[in-house]
Design an enzyme around this catalytic site. Structure first.
Site, mmCIF file in Angstrom:
data_model
loop_
_atom_site.group_PDB
_atom_site.id
_atom_site.type_symbol
_atom_site.label_atom_id
_atom_site.label_comp_id
_atom_site.label_asym_id
_atom_site.label_seq_id
_atom_site.Cartn_x
_atom_site.Cartn_y
_atom_site.Cartn_z
ATOM 1 N N CYS A 1 -8.645 -10.930 22.461
ATOM 2 C CA CYS A 1 -8.248 -9.864 21.513
ATOM 3 C C CYS A 1 -6.882 -9.083 22.042
ATOM 4 C CB CYS A 1 -9.269 -9.153 20.858
ATOM 5 S SG CYS A 1 -10.167 -8.130 22.165
ATOM 6 N N CYS B 1 0.783 -1.164 0.020
ATOM 7 C CA CYS B 1 0.007 0.199 0.106
ATOM 8 C C CYS B 1 0.923 1.113 0.009
ATOM 9 C CB CYS B 1 -0.903 -0.089 1.243
ATOM 10 S SG CYS B 1 -1.790 1.511 1.530
ATOM 11 N N CYS C 1 -0.511 6.153 7.229
ATOM 12 C CA CYS C 1 -1.737 5.467 7.673
ATOM 13 C C CYS C 1 -1.690 4.898 9.180
ATOM 14 C CB CYS C 1 -2.471 4.515 6.759
ATOM 15 S SG CYS C 1 -3.870 3.842 7.576
#
Ligand code: SAH
Length: 522
Positions: A457, A73, A79
């Site tokens: 998580c 990317c 980002c």
């Protein structure tokens, strides 16, 4: 150690932080450098100097590591969403395994030999890109005044235009381009955080993994006024010609030239639901609490397949259908979710006679899998809409041995166990990042199930909670990571705990707030 901001240094990267920053030392003094991987020799510009460490910015890779690869990317450095995109995928999986192992040892206090003996390799993805079946794009305005959709740069709220995030499904781009083109044409303003003005805040896109059904939800700062360019009367509750059959009551016309937009979006193959969510609050919370369908159905359907984790995650032929609304919690990576749940089911070792609790059950995804193999399943979840979804999903799948309770796990569990005496053979937990509440762990220990399956998580809070459970008479039998978030530092972990036969019940401290994880982790 007289480094100053903007100094240029040459560093060999030897380690990596849990946040994915490469770490290299000069005379024992460590530098944290984003976008580098273990084995890189790099030229680094010093950005921040602290007493015991410094931060640097990668200027140039002088000698690339063997596990470095070209980022796919072009925006990956700006980002920051894909912290480890420059690492090849095998190295990413190793990074995640090491991260879980380190947390078990440093925070959980478990013996390295035990962890090394029971830890299994992380379950990787077939394709570590294009796996996110849910995307939330912020919408803003560029310098020329054009509407843009993309991502927030680094930790800021500046939007960088990019409608083609490589983690998302390919339909995202077409949907966003249609919305941006519509905004330009109809002069629909993007929301501006600093003034609280403007209309379009975010675009939520969801796709059913097995069904291909598409859902678009525009999050709008709509205060009940008329769509721009319309007459002065409020149309709140007014019927629109495009309102779907299942359209909820409420404002079905809050966007200017709404039909033009919905018609174009509806032409995309698979489009099933278009809605607006009203959010007028000046917060970071993306979705508003009200959602109104403006075209098509209120929900999309997805199908999750049962897999046999013992046999390389082969499909068993059984499936469960889920109905998903814009507000439902549903894992973003359904393909790996099937593997994660297969593992949880394997760890639960159900013979069909067990009473199982599924705490933090969301819309009942794990619960319904468990129900296929257990005598009885009780799910607990704090969000009312999710509990309604869970009940509806059980009904739709003809599952009658699952019951769902609304409330906090740490309150519902003591109540059902203490007052009603409901027991448990197996308890499954899948809490949010902050882990389980101390009172919840305490009740689990008193209920003394044969097995506990912990799906997590965040392996730091997982390790902290395992420490409590093990002090209370359990031992860890198996640990395995499942990669649901390729290119990022995040990982899911599944752990099996068994009750120690010999141990009597021990009272353990479950006041977790006193443990400082950030310190333990660093
Ligand atoms: N097991 C589900 C959801 C996991 S996400 C799945 O795999 O899809 C964690 C869930 O815990 C969220 O749905 C959240 O709403 C819920 N939750 C958060 N705090 C809770 C609490 N104290 N008690 C019960 N549920 C809680």
């Amino acid at each position: 150690m007289d480094y100053k901001k903007n100094d240029i240094v040459t560093i060999e990267i030897r380690d990596i932080s849990h946040e994915g920053e490469g770490i290299g030392k000069i005379d024992g003094y460590p530098f944290f450098v984003k976008d580098t991987v273990i084995g890189d020799k790099a030229q680094v510009r010093v950005t921040r100097v602290k007493k015991n460490y410094a931060y640097g910015r990668l200027e140039k890779v002088l000698e690339p590591s063997a596990c470095r690869r070209e980022p796919a990317c072009p925006f990956h450095r700006q980002c920051g969403g894909c912290q480890i995109q420059v690492m090849d995928y095998a190295a990413q999986l190793q990074f995640k395994e090491d991260k879980i192992r380190n947390n078990m040892i440093r925070i959980g206090g478990f013996a390295p030999a035990l962890i090394n003996q029971i830890m299994e390799p992380v379950v990787g993805m077939d394709d570590p890109f294009h796996y996110r079946y849910k995307a939330q794009y912020p919408v803003g305005t560029d310098r020329e005044g054009n509407p843009v959709a993309g991502f927030y740069a680094g930790r800021t709220h500046n939007i960088i235009a990019n409608t083609q995030c490589l983690l998302g499904v390919e339909e995202n781009q077409e949907i966003l381009e249609i919305i941006l083109e519509y905004m330009r044409r109809e002069h629909v303003p993007s929301y501006d955080e600093s003034t609280g003005k403007g209309l379009i805040r975010h675009v939520l896109i969801r796709k059913g993994f097995s069904t291909g059904e598409l859902m678009v939800c525009l999050v709008i700062n709509w205060r009940g006024a008329e769509p721009e360019g319309q007459d002065g009367k409020s149309r709140r509750g007014g019927k629109s010609s495009v309102a779907g059959k299942e359209g909820s009551r409420g404002p079905q016309r809050c966007l200017p030239a709404q039909e033009r937009l919905t018609r174009r979006l509806a032409a995309i193959p698979g489009m099933t639901s278009i809605s607006v969510s009203i959010n007028t609050e000046n917060t970071n919370v993306i979705m508003g609490s009200e959602v109104h369908t403006i075209w098509g159905k209120d929900r999309i359907t997805d199908v999750i397949h049962m897999r046999d984790s013992v046999h390389a995650f082969r499909l068993t032929g059984e499936e469960i259908r889920f109905s998903i609304s814009p507000l439902s919690f549903y894992q973003v990576n359904p393909s790996q979710m099937e593997r994660l749940y297969a593992l949880a089911l394997e760890y639960a070792q159900l013979a069909g006679t067990e009473t199982v609790w599924d705490l933090y059950c969301g819309i009942g995804t794990i619960s319904l899998f468990l129900a296929k193999r257990a005598k009885r399943v009780y799910g607990v979840e704090v969000i009312p809409e999710a509990i309604e979804d869970a009940r509806r999903n059980a009904d739709r799948n003809g599952i009658r041995n699952a019951e769902f309770f609304l409330g906090r796990a740490e309150e519902v569990l003591p109540e059902k166990y203490g007052r009603e005496g409901i027991r448990a053979d197996v308890i499954v937990v899948d809490p949010p990042r902050k882990g389980c509440d101390g009172a919840c762990l305490g009740t689990m220990l008193r209920m003394a199930p044969e097995r506990i399956v912990y799906v997590s998580c965040d392996s730091a809070t997982l390790a902290r909670d395992l420490r409590v459970l093990c002090a209370g008479g359990y031992e860890i039998r198996r640990i395995r990571g499942v990669d649901l978030f390729g290119q990022t530092v995040h990982t899911e972990t599944c752990v099996l705990l068994s009750k120690l036969k010999s141990t009597q019940h021990i009272e353990v401290k479950t006041d977790l707030d006193e443990m400082d994880l950030t310190k333990a982790e660093s």
